[in-house]
Structures are given as C-alpha cells and as structure tokens.
Write an enzyme that holds these catalytic residues in place. Structure first.
Site, PDB file in Angstrom:
ATOM      1  N   SER A 108       0.820  -1.210   0.000  1.00 26.82           N
ATOM      2  CA  SER A 108       0.000   0.000   0.000  1.00 26.82           C
ATOM      3  C   SER A 108       0.852   1.258   0.000  1.00 26.82           C
ATOM      4  CB  SER A 108      -0.946  -0.004   1.202  1.00 26.82           C
ATOM      5  OG  SER A 108      -0.226  -0.048   2.423  1.00 26.82           O
ATOM      6  N   ASP A 109       2.051   1.192   0.593  1.00 29.39           N
ATOM      7  CA  ASP A 109       2.924   2.362   0.602  1.00 29.39           C
ATOM      8  C   ASP A 109       3.351   2.749  -0.806  1.00 29.39           C
ATOM      9  OD1 ASP A 109       4.350  -0.048   0.473  1.00 29.39           O
ATOM     10  OD2 ASP A 109       6.113   0.771   1.488  1.00 29.39           O
ATOM     11  N   ARG A 110       3.564   1.753  -1.666  1.00 30.10           N
ATOM     12  CA  ARG A 110       3.975   2.035  -3.040  1.00 30.10           C
ATOM     13  C   ARG A 110       2.835   2.683  -3.826  1.00 30.10           C
ATOM     14  NH1 ARG A 110       6.733  -3.126  -5.596  1.00 30.10           N
ATOM     15  NH2 ARG A 110       7.773  -1.563  -6.916  1.00 30.10           N
ATOM     16  N   ASP A 129      11.802   4.909  -2.841  1.00 30.88           N
ATOM     17  CA  ASP A 129      11.510   4.997  -1.408  1.00 30.88           C
ATOM     18  C   ASP A 129      12.581   4.233  -0.638  1.00 30.88           C
ATOM     19  OD1 ASP A 129      10.513   5.077   1.155  1.00 30.88           O
ATOM     20  OD2 ASP A 129       8.481   4.465   0.613  1.00 30.88           O
ATOM     21  N   THR A 184      38.641  -0.581   8.989  1.00 26.13           N
ATOM     22  CA  THR A 184      37.534  -1.489   8.696  1.00 26.13           C
ATOM     23  C   THR A 184      36.204  -0.752   8.717  1.00 26.13           C
ATOM     24  OG1 THR A 184      38.721  -3.387   9.615  1.00 26.13           O
ATOM     25  CG2 THR A 184      36.333  -3.579   9.456  1.00 26.13           C
TER      26      THR A 184
END
Length: 259
Positions: A108-110, A129, A184
């Site tokens: 639904s976010d897309r 996103d 590192t």
C-alpha cells in the site's frame, strides 16, 4: 483536520492535515506487539504536545505493510477518536491504472507514493523509497502504474553484513566522502554508502532505458536525503510524499469516511 498514519516495517509516521496542509508530524517505532491502548496513549501524547485533541480530527486514513498491527491500529482509532479509519487496500479509489500481474501484491505504501508523485509532479515519474526495503516504482506518461523493483534496504544490508561476517563490526550508516577507507569501519561505511548510491543510479538508468522515457525522479524515505545528496539521478527529494498521498486518497474517498 484528518489524521494520516503510515505503518512501515521499521517506523510508523503520523501526521495531521488541515485544508491540505501538514500541520504536525511524528514518528514512532513499529511494534507489532503493541496494544491499542499503547498506540492510543502514544498518539495522544503527540497531540498533547501539539495542543491538539481527538475531537479536532474528522477522519483517519491508514496505510500499512505490517498486517499484524492493523487490528490494534483500527481499535485505537475507534476507541480514542471515535472514528472508523479508511484503510488503503482493495476497493479504495486511487485514480491509478495498475498494470501489474497481481495488483493485490503491491504494498500500500507504493500505491500511496505513486498517487502522490503523479499528482504533485506529473508523469512519467519514478518514485524511489528508501525504507526497510528500497523500492523503485515507474508510472508512465498516461499515469499507469507499470511496476518496479524492490531491493534490500540500507539498514537490512548493513545488519546482514554484521551478522554474517564474523570479524566485521556493527557500524553506523553515514555519508562517506572517501571511497577508499583507511579502517575497517570507514571501509564498510564507504562500501555501504557508495554501494547504495550506485544501486540507485543504476536502477534508475535501466528503468529509463527500458521504458524509453525520461521521467522525473522523486525520492522519499528516512535515508533518502543522505543518498540523494550524492546522486545526480534524483531530481526531487520529498520526505513527506507518503503523507501527501494519504491525505490525497482521503479526499478522493471522503464521502464514505467522514465522522
């Protein structure tokens, strides 16, 4: 005023709109074990800080990619605001022509982001996103949602590196100015940062090539600013794109959701 709630895998973003203007917004950790009362108390604390009351809210809309939390969310809305929320999902009027194999699979976010981006910036457009997952969505010049790409998010990738490589430490996600690390930690930060910048640019370039178009590219999500500041592939940074989409969808579906 309306209350918009975006439930992501990592965070929930809560916003209050009045006359299409975002008045206040807050973020809280997504915890699928929270009760409706815990959610209610958290939101009411936000409201108290902003001198708002539950009676100020005339409607609520929720987008969620975390199904286990939805019962508590819906109960919270009814118990503390006396409002049954509109849920972004099948049956909601989006105005999008979704051209994928199974529209029900799309988060639904897309969909919310695609609605907001198309309305705000026009089409064709690519929406990136940077969330728990990094998603790329392509909407063509006719406003049709054609699909996209999903990649592991920055935090997921960083944790995987720490968990699966015995001698590598956990590091903070940070912008790196040097690709050649001298330790590192700095080497990991450089690899993570420039790796995602390259991923972003590579996927956008390939989407443009395969779609044979030159879309506007808009980015959103918690880590979008850090990545996009180093990348020329993104045209627009919009940290509130999802909230804008929720407010827009509420207006498009308002007759069935009013208090």
């Amino acid at each position: 005023m309306i209350l918009v709630i975006d439930v992501g895998n990592t965070n929930c973003t809560v916003g209050v709109y009045e006359k299409q203007k975002l008045l206040k917004h807050w973020r809280m950790t997504t915890d699928r074990h929270r009760t409706s009362d815990e959610l209610g108390m958290t939101v009411l604390n936000f409201f108290s800080y902003a001198n708002l009351t539950p009676s100020d809210i005339q409607g609520i809309i929720i987008s969620s990619v975390v199904p286990p939390i939805m019962h508590a969310m819906e109960t919270m809305c009814v118990r503390y605001f006396n409002i049954r929320p509109l849920i972004v999902g099948p049956g909601i009027k989006t105005g999008l022509n979704v051209k994928v194999d199974n529209p029900r699979e799309i988060g639904s976010d897309r969909i919310v982001n695609a609605v907001a981006a198309s309305e705000e910036y026009g089409t064709p457009i690519i929406v990136v996103d940077f969330g728990t997952a990094t998603t790329f969505c392509y909407i063509d010049e006719l406003g049709a949602y054609q699909g996209g790409a999903i990649a592991p998010g920055i935090m997921i990738s960083t944790e995987a590196l720490y968990n699966r490589a015995a001698k590598l430490p956990r590091v903070d996600i940070a912008e790196s100015n040097q690709i050649i690390g001298k330790s590192t930690v700095s080497s990991m930060q450089a690899g993570i940062f420039y790796g995602f910048v390259g991923q972003c640019e590579g996927i956008i370039a390939e989407m443009k090539k395969q779609s044979n178009s030159n879309p506007v590219v808009v980015a959103t999500g918690g880590l979008a600013r850090m990545i996009t500041e180093k990348s020329s592939a993104v045209d627009i940074l919009d940290p509130f794109l999802t909230l804008k989409g929720l407010e827009l969808l509420y207006r498009r579906n308002k007759p069935t959701t009013e208090k």
